[in-house]
Design an enzyme around this catalytic site. Structure first.
Site, PDB file in Angstrom:
ATOM      1  N   ASP A   2      -1.078   0.472   0.791  1.00 35.00           N
ATOM      2  CA  ASP A   2      -2.081   0.255  -0.247  1.00 35.00           C
ATOM      3  C   ASP A   2      -3.483   0.043   0.333  1.00 35.00           C
ATOM      4  O   ASP A   2      -3.669  -0.705   1.294  1.00 35.00           O
ATOM      5  CB  ASP A   2      -1.715  -0.964  -1.104  1.00 35.00           C
ATOM      6  CG  ASP A   2      -0.568  -0.670  -2.052  1.00 35.00           C
ATOM      7  OD1 ASP A   2      -0.396   0.497  -2.449  1.00 35.00           O
ATOM      8  OD2 ASP A   2       0.170  -1.620  -2.398  1.00 35.00           O
ATOM      9  N   ARG A  61       1.301  -6.094 -10.562  1.00 39.74           N
ATOM     10  CA  ARG A  61       1.098  -6.178  -9.117  1.00 39.74           C
ATOM     11  C   ARG A  61      -0.007  -7.151  -8.777  1.00 39.74           C
ATOM     12  O   ARG A  61      -1.081  -7.146  -9.384  1.00 39.74           O
ATOM     13  CB  ARG A  61       0.739  -4.802  -8.542  1.00 39.74           C
ATOM     14  CG  ARG A  61       0.817  -4.766  -7.011  1.00 39.74           C
ATOM     15  CD  ARG A  61       0.393  -3.425  -6.473  1.00 39.74           C
ATOM     16  NE  ARG A  61      -1.035  -3.390  -6.151  1.00 39.74           N
ATOM     17  CZ  ARG A  61      -1.660  -2.322  -5.690  1.00 39.74           C
ATOM     18  NH1 ARG A  61      -1.020  -1.182  -5.527  1.00 39.74           N
ATOM     19  NH2 ARG A  61      -2.959  -2.363  -5.411  1.00 39.74           N
ATOM     20  N   HIS A 109       2.602   5.980   1.277  1.00 42.00           N
ATOM     21  CA  HIS A 109       1.294   5.382   1.530  1.00 42.00           C
ATOM     22  C   HIS A 109       1.445   3.874   1.722  1.00 42.00           C
ATOM     23  O   HIS A 109       2.417   3.268   1.305  1.00 42.00           O
ATOM     24  CB  HIS A 109       0.332   5.650   0.367  1.00 42.00           C
ATOM     25  CG  HIS A 109       0.739   4.989  -0.920  1.00 42.00           C
ATOM     26  ND1 HIS A 109       1.778   5.443  -1.704  1.00 42.00           N
ATOM     27  CD2 HIS A 109       0.252   3.884  -1.570  1.00 42.00           C
ATOM     28  CE1 HIS A 109       1.915   4.668  -2.757  1.00 42.00           C
ATOM     29  NE2 HIS A 109       0.997   3.708  -2.702  1.00 42.00           N
ATOM     30  N   HIS A 127       5.256   3.003   1.122  1.00 44.36           N
ATOM     31  CA  HIS A 127       6.119   3.115  -0.049  1.00 44.36           C
ATOM     32  C   HIS A 127       5.742   4.330  -0.875  1.00 44.36           C
ATOM     33  O   HIS A 127       4.646   4.885  -0.751  1.00 44.36           O
ATOM     34  CB  HIS A 127       6.056   1.846  -0.911  1.00 44.36           C
ATOM     35  CG  HIS A 127       4.691   1.459  -1.366  1.00 44.36           C
ATOM     36  ND1 HIS A 127       3.758   0.865  -0.545  1.00 44.36           N
ATOM     37  CD2 HIS A 127       4.081   1.583  -2.581  1.00 44.36           C
ATOM     38  CE1 HIS A 127       2.642   0.626  -1.208  1.00 44.36           C
ATOM     39  NE2 HIS A 127       2.806   1.073  -2.459  1.00 44.36           N
TER      40      HIS A 127
END
Length: 260
Positions: free
Chosen positions: A95, A251, A93, A236
């Site tokens: 993000d 993150r 996917h 990723h």
């Protein structure tokens, strides 16, 4: 600063940089150049960075995005705590592609890493597109796809219309001009104007294409790794083999532009 390539497809490891101490403009420009060249960069040895340091460094790249339904760590809006792998993170996917302006890039700082397992893989979605036949590339260039938020968005009480967007199946990078596949198994529901059943064979083919080994770099984490990836041209997936061992990463995500 030293730069070592990680694979033929994408990825590089940068050493000799202390981000907590600050970097000058020349070094920062070199980091950005490496990012655009390799799409995924790991700046190793950054365990001294605090959440404030990470946010300050991220702000040099652009505007920090606060996730619409995943909470930030207390006192640091924009810093998300990433835990063990989940079914969503284990699928290929990009993000938050259900947003009107999906993230340009994300940076993930490794805080606690299991002794084994929990690697993250990145794929070069631009190279996956380049290697398609001219006929399929031409067809994909005419298509758009509908992206919808996951069940987490529904759990947070967000209306489905607020987390639904239509984007081109192939997007053009706003800096490099390179085209890349921009559909993924987490957020893409169907081709615009097609039924989900009609869309599935083509979408599943493209998802599998992105995951082919020749387009992938698999990163084995070390504490202090700061990995920055280009959300506009990569996808990723986490390898879910931690066996329940603790895995904590922080993150920070940067706003992007509307895909074209």
């Amino acid at each position: 600063m030293r730069i070592d390539r990680c694979s033929a497809a994408l990825g590089a490891i940068l050493t000799g940089v202390d981000l907590a101490a600050g970097v000058d403009d020349e070094t920062f420009d070199a980091i950005q150049d490496a990012f655009l060249t390799y799409q995924v960069i790991c700046i190793r040895g950054q365990q001294a960075m605090t959440p404030d340091d990470q946010l300050a460094f991220a702000a040099r790249w652009g505007e920090v995005s606060v996730h619409p339904y995943v909470p930030s760590i207390e006192g640091h809006p924009g810093v998300m705590k990433i835990h063990e792998p989940t079914p969503l993170t284990q699928r290929w996917h990009a993000d938050t592609t259900h947003a009107e302006q999906p993230p340009a890039l994300s940076m993930l700082l490794a805080r606690v890493i299991p002794e084994v397992g929990g690697d993250t893989m990145w794929s070069n979605a631009a190279q996956a597109y380049d290697d398609l036949s001219p006929g399929l590339r031409a067809t994909l260039g005419t298509l758009r796809a509908v992206h919808q938020g996951t069940t987490l968005a529904q759990s947070a009480g967000l209306d489905r219309r607020a987390v639904t967007q239509t984007h081109p199946v192939v997007r053009t990078h706003p800096v490099t001009g390179r085209k890349a596949l921009f559909v993924n198994g987490d957020y893409t529901s169907h081709i615009d104007g097609w039924s989900p059943e009609e869309s599935a064979p083509l979408l599943e083919y493209l998802y599998a294409r992105v995951g082919r080994a020749e387009y992938v770099y698999r990163h084995k984490w070390q504490v202090g790794d700061l990995v920055i990836w280009d959300n506009r041209c990569t996808q990723h997936a986490v390898v879910g083999d931690t066996g329940g061992a603790e895995r904590v990463l922080h993150r920070v995500t940067l706003f992007g532009d509307r895909p074209v």
